[in-house]
Design a protein around this motif. Sequence first.
Motif, PDB file in Angstrom:
ATOM      1  N   VAL A  17       0.748  -1.091  -0.152  1.00 14.91           N
ATOM      2  CA  VAL A  17      -0.064  -0.028   0.077  1.00 14.91           C
ATOM      3  C   VAL A  17       1.021   1.163   0.009  1.00 14.91           C
ATOM      4  O   VAL A  17       0.668   2.219  -0.916  1.00 14.91           O
ATOM      5  N   VAL A  18       1.784   1.396   0.928  1.00 15.10           N
ATOM      6  CA  VAL A  18       2.777   2.425   1.009  1.00 15.10           C
ATOM      7  C   VAL A  18       3.336   2.523  -0.461  1.00 15.10           C
ATOM      8  O   VAL A  18       3.583   3.854  -0.744  1.00 15.10           O
ATOM      9  N   SER A  19       3.985   1.481  -0.832  1.00 20.89           N
ATOM     10  CA  SER A  19       4.885   1.450  -2.183  1.00 20.89           C
ATOM     11  C   SER A  19       3.804   2.306  -3.188  1.00 20.89           C
ATOM     12  O   SER A  19       4.127   3.036  -4.103  1.00 20.89           O
ATOM     13  N   ARG A  20       2.721   1.624  -3.359  1.00 22.58           N
ATOM     14  CA  ARG A  20       1.934   1.965  -4.394  1.00 22.58           C
ATOM     15  C   ARG A  20       1.437   3.580  -4.255  1.00 22.58           C
ATOM     16  O   ARG A  20       1.393   4.449  -5.364  1.00 22.58           O
ATOM     17  N   LEU A  21       1.035   3.811  -3.087  1.00 26.39           N
ATOM     18  CA  LEU A  21       0.605   5.485  -2.912  1.00 26.39           C
ATOM     19  C   LEU A  21       1.792   6.185  -3.060  1.00 26.39           C
ATOM     20  O   LEU A  21       1.696   7.386  -3.759  1.00 26.39           O
ATOM     21  N   SER A  22       2.891   6.004  -2.677  1.00 22.99           N
ATOM     22  CA  SER A  22       4.313   6.872  -3.058  1.00 22.99           C
ATOM     23  C   SER A  22       4.650   6.778  -4.533  1.00 22.99           C
ATOM     24  O   SER A  22       4.974   7.789  -4.999  1.00 22.99           O
ATOM     25  N   GLU A  23       4.565   5.804  -5.292  1.00 25.85           N
ATOM     26  CA  GLU A  23       4.761   5.588  -6.579  1.00 25.85           C
ATOM     27  C   GLU A  23       3.736   6.623  -7.316  1.00 25.85           C
ATOM     28  O   GLU A  23       4.023   7.237  -8.642  1.00 25.85           O
ATOM     29  N   ALA A  24       2.531   6.813  -6.922  1.00 24.35           N
ATOM     30  CA  ALA A  24       1.513   7.571  -7.551  1.00 24.35           C
ATOM     31  C   ALA A  24       1.794   8.993  -7.157  1.00 24.35           C
ATOM     32  O   ALA A  24       1.004   9.813  -7.405  1.00 24.35           O
TER      33      ALA A  24
END
Length: 271
Positions: A17-24
């Motif tokens: 979740v953290v990675s996907r939100l950060s990448e967005a």
Amino acid sequence: MSTILVTGATGNVGRHVVSRLSEAGLAVRALARDPERAGLPVETVRGDLTAPETLEPALDGVDSVFLLWPGFTAGDAAEVVARIADHARRVVYLSALGADSSSHYGEIEQLIRRSGLSWTFLRPGGFAVNTLMWADQIRQGVVRWPYGKASRALIHEKDIAAVAVHVLTSAGHKGATYELTGPDELTQIDQVRVIGEVVGRDVRWEEQPPEEARERLLAAWGEPAFVDSALRTWESFVTGPERATDTVRRLLGRPALAFRQWAEDHAADFS
């Protein structure tokens, strides 16, 4: 820009979740007991859901919260939900399939319903990642476990995270409850077979008496009520399999990831 707080940020789902939100490119804050050791690519604030008084710095300026509750009882959930409601507008809670009849998941859902928060409940079925408990046995070529014919549609943790991010970043999910599973209804015997095929190892299933498994699980989990509930659940899936849903496909526009894909992603964990 509104900040999204991710709890359980160092866990199997939370990290994705953290990675996907950060990448967005979104404003993300992670909650961790030990920020220095968390190794996350976003602002990480010290805090512990089991100590609600530690949450204020993490909640400051937060609009949305991804909530993953630790442990097998509701504990201080009432105070935690109240503190979230004092700061945030909405919460996406990682609950569980069958939460209506499951004590702490259902209890926390009810607390959230009464909180005034805008909410969405994610109710995944069995986590594919839980089959890592067989890793040592798979290396030895024999998995000894109860209820080999119990059938479940295990879900990849990446799919849970993808749905969570979709819900956190798009409209139309207020008051929704989403039942999430993988696409494959496989018995535990078949799950072991698939993992063996992926890692190139002959692995056989050996049925274990439930009472023997109970002793092992008590030593690992230390919570008799949860152990007994888990064993009853596995037993129930022998005659009433966990059926696959199409929720991941409907929300993400693609099929849920197959169990074989999960095994390939985690092949190194069984080597």
